[in-house]
Design a protein around this motif. Structure first.
Motif, PDB file in Angstrom:
ATOM      1  N   GLN A 302       0.390  -1.011  -0.404  1.00  0.00           N
ATOM      2  CA  GLN A 302      -0.169   0.001  -0.070  1.00  0.00           C
ATOM      3  C   GLN A 302       0.817   1.451  -0.555  1.00  0.00           C
ATOM      4  O   GLN A 302       1.803   1.471   0.409  1.00  0.00           O
ATOM      5  N   ILE A 303       0.467   1.905  -0.888  1.00  0.00           N
ATOM      6  CA  ILE A 303       0.586   3.990  -1.257  1.00  0.00           C
ATOM      7  C   ILE A 303       0.514   4.498  -0.833  1.00  0.00           C
ATOM      8  O   ILE A 303      -0.601   4.752  -1.457  1.00  0.00           O
ATOM      9  N   GLU A 304       0.749   5.889  -0.115  1.00  0.00           N
ATOM     10  CA  GLU A 304       0.636   6.501  -0.059  1.00  0.00           C
ATOM     11  C   GLU A 304       1.173   8.078  -0.539  1.00  0.00           C
ATOM     12  O   GLU A 304       2.271   8.234   0.247  1.00  0.00           O
ATOM     13  N   ILE A 305       0.830   8.769  -1.282  1.00  0.00           N
ATOM     14  CA  ILE A 305       1.886   9.567  -1.859  1.00  0.00           C
ATOM     15  C   ILE A 305       0.761  11.212  -1.951  1.00  0.00           C
ATOM     16  O   ILE A 305      -0.103  11.256  -2.149  1.00  0.00           O
ATOM     17  N   ARG A 306       1.501  11.890  -1.284  1.00  0.00           N
ATOM     18  CA  ARG A 306       1.011  13.225  -1.015  1.00  0.00           C
ATOM     19  C   ARG A 306       1.799  14.022  -1.930  1.00  0.00           C
ATOM     20  O   ARG A 306       3.258  14.724  -1.194  1.00  0.00           O
ATOM     21  N   VAL A 307       0.891  15.087  -2.092  1.00  0.00           N
ATOM     22  CA  VAL A 307       1.855  16.968  -2.973  1.00  0.00           C
ATOM     23  C   VAL A 307       1.384  17.959  -2.094  1.00  0.00           C
ATOM     24  O   VAL A 307       0.192  18.212  -1.203  1.00  0.00           O
ATOM     25  N   PRO A 308       2.623  19.156  -1.914  1.00  0.00           N
ATOM     26  CA  PRO A 308       1.827  20.743  -1.613  1.00  0.00           C
ATOM     27  C   PRO A 308       0.812  20.817  -2.157  1.00  0.00           C
ATOM     28  O   PRO A 308       0.351  20.483  -3.383  1.00  0.00           O
ATOM     29  N   ILE A 395      -1.899   3.386  -3.846  1.00  0.00           N
ATOM     30  CA  ILE A 395      -2.048   2.687  -4.680  1.00  0.00           C
ATOM     31  C   ILE A 395      -2.253   1.645  -4.059  1.00  0.00           C
ATOM     32  O   ILE A 395      -1.206   1.744  -2.714  1.00  0.00           O
ATOM     33  N   LYS A 396      -2.587   0.480  -4.319  1.00  0.00           N
ATOM     34  CA  LYS A 396      -1.933  -1.034  -3.483  1.00  0.00           C
ATOM     35  C   LYS A 396      -1.860  -1.623  -5.309  1.00  0.00           C
ATOM     36  O   LYS A 396      -2.728  -2.234  -6.079  1.00  0.00           O
ATOM     37  N   ILE A 397      -0.892  -2.646  -4.844  1.00  0.00           N
ATOM     38  CA  ILE A 397      -0.076  -3.676  -5.625  1.00  0.00           C
ATOM     39  C   ILE A 397      -0.765  -5.170  -4.805  1.00  0.00           C
ATOM     40  O   ILE A 397      -0.169  -5.561  -3.556  1.00  0.00           O
ATOM     41  N   LYS A 398      -1.144  -5.870  -5.446  1.00  0.00           N
ATOM     42  CA  LYS A 398      -1.016  -7.092  -4.949  1.00  0.00           C
ATOM     43  C   LYS A 398      -0.045  -8.223  -4.390  1.00  0.00           C
ATOM     44  O   LYS A 398       0.329  -8.768  -3.252  1.00  0.00           O
TER      45      LYS A 398
END
Length: 448
Positions: A302-308, A395-398
């Motif tokens: 599980q990936i979490e990406i944050r931008v300003p 984003i989720k990658i199995k």
């Protein structure tokens, strides 16, 4: 270091040992150090105990004088003097004990008469003298002499941080100490890494690239041949063609003017057009490439990406990119009037066979891109992604084999305004005990 000064917390019962305390404080000052104790604090302060603890924490040593009284009891039945002692001991502050001989004669006001307090004092003396530096004294003069003799030796046996003049801060001793601590820190880091490796010999690890970059990202909203929409101006009766002037009413003018988009609506439209065209031409594509550079397969990533907040995410398969952005431009009122009167008077005879002067031209966007559609990302049952809000995607990658990578081109990232900030990435998977955190600078420019 001979010029180092130490802060020494002086603890004792007060009324019975006031003169003895003063003698010890005087002796400490003569030795060149800083005594501090209960005299510093207001007796009725609600937060007195918190201040005492903070002062003990900031002291290099704790010195306790024990006479023939146990002292005032706190609500838990323990004297404040013993509470100070316990706090210093539990926090690793070196303790110097000075206990009056039990056989010394004293006046009744300086000795406990209550058997309960006598027993508590006996137990406390045992605690103070058990296995630590401790000296005995008989009277005030003897106490001063014992402290003057024993305290310097005790300090040399247990050196502390202490205080030095700023002009001496870069002395060879300090430099050597810093070098020693740095070396010790490196050794501890290596040892910790070795222990972690032994505890987790096999583990995935990740590298995340954004638009093939892992150090810094630049986003610009430059779109070739883009022209902002030109809004029509409000019309008045004198703007109507003279041939149909008698057929135009004030309501026609009012309805038209009210339907002209506002400046804010036009600005939003321009922004969506830029995003549409930028995505179409690759300007705002936000690629996320995830690599498993560890030594085992990773599952449920599980990936979490944050931008300003000066940036905004769009999903490639969102309606914005499968449909052309739209804005409602009203038709000039005399166009409808022309249609009504054409059967009676004949369009060609009235306007020379050309009605172009009566129509509002469409913007370049509509003319050049009316039949264009953005590409839609293909479905992959191993990978899913979503926009949580304008500045955050998940984003989720199995699963992901080690030494393998996945490339996702699901998003556009559009600059709302110019700015400098930081993009953050958090990665977690089934095999990791805690998230991996990555950060990289990101810059946006809206200058053409």
């Amino acid at each position: 270091m001979e010029n180092k000064k130490y802060q020494i917390f002086v603890s004792s019962t007060f009324r019975d040992l006031e003169k003895e305390r003063n003698k010890v404080i005087e002796t400490i000052l003569n030795l060149g150090h800083f005594p501090i104790g209960m005299e510093t604090f207001g007796a009725d302060a609600d937060n007195q105990w918190d201040i005492i603890k903070e002062t003990i924490d900031s002291s290099d040593y704790y010195l306790i004088i024990v006479g023939q009284r146990y002292g005032t009891l706190a609500s838990d039945g323990i004297s404040y003097t013993e509470k100070e002692f316990d706090y210093a001991f539990n926090n690793g502050i070196p303790i110097f004990g000075y206990v009056q001989h039990r056989h010394v004669s004293t006046t009744p006001d300086k000795r406990d008469q209550d058997p309960v307090l006598v027993n508590k004092l006996t137990d406390f003396v045992t605690k103070v003298t058990n296995g630590r530096m401790c000296s005995f004294w008989e009277d005030m003069k003897d106490l001063g002499s014992v402290v003057a003799t024993n305290l310097p030796k005790a300090i040399r046996r247990t050196p502390r941080v202490g205080w030095i003049k700023a002009s001496e801060a870069n002395s060879p001793e300090v430099a050597n100490e810093l070098a020693r601590l740095s070396s010790e820190n490196s050794e501890l880091r290596l040892e910790l890494a070795s222990l972690k490796k032994a505890q987790y010999p096999l583990s995935p690890y990740f590298e995340v690239l954004i638009n093939k970059q892992k150090d810094a990202i630049n986003i610009t909203d430059y779109v070739k041949d883009f022209s902002p929409i030109e809004l029509p101006s409000p019309i008045k009766l004198s703007d109507a063609p003279i041939q149909i002037l008698n057929h135009v009413t004030s309501n026609d003018l009012k309805n038209y003017n009210e339907k002209i988009p506002s400046a804010e609506e036009a600005s939003n439209f321009d922004r969506e057009v830029k995003a549409y065209l930028g995505g179409e031409n690759g300007n705002f594509i936000f690629d996320v490439e995830v690599k498993n550079i560890g030594n085992v397969k990773a599952n449920d990533i599980q990936i979490e990406i944050r931008v300003p907040d000066f940036l905004k995410f769009y999903k490639k398969d969102a309606s914005l990119f499968t449909e052309i952005p739209k804005i409602s431009i009203p038709e000039l009122p005399w166009m409808k009037i022309m249609e009504r009167i054409r059967p009676r008077f004949g369009f060609d005879s009235m306007f020379g066979g050309d009605d172009s002067g009566l129509r509002l031209p469409y913007s370049n966007f509509y003319r050049d891109h009316i039949n264009t559609l953005a590409s839609v990302h293909s479905f992959n049952d191993r990978i899913s992604s979503k926009i949580v809000n304008d500045q955050k995607v998940k984003i989720k990658i199995k699963d992901l084999l080690h030494t393998k990578n996945e490339l996702m081109e699901d998003f556009y990232l559009f600059p709302i305004s110019s700015g400098d900030g930081e993009l953050s990435i958090e990665v977690i998977c089934e095999e990791l005990g805690e998230p991996l955190l990555f950060k990289m600078p990101i810059r946006a420019s809206t200058e053409q």
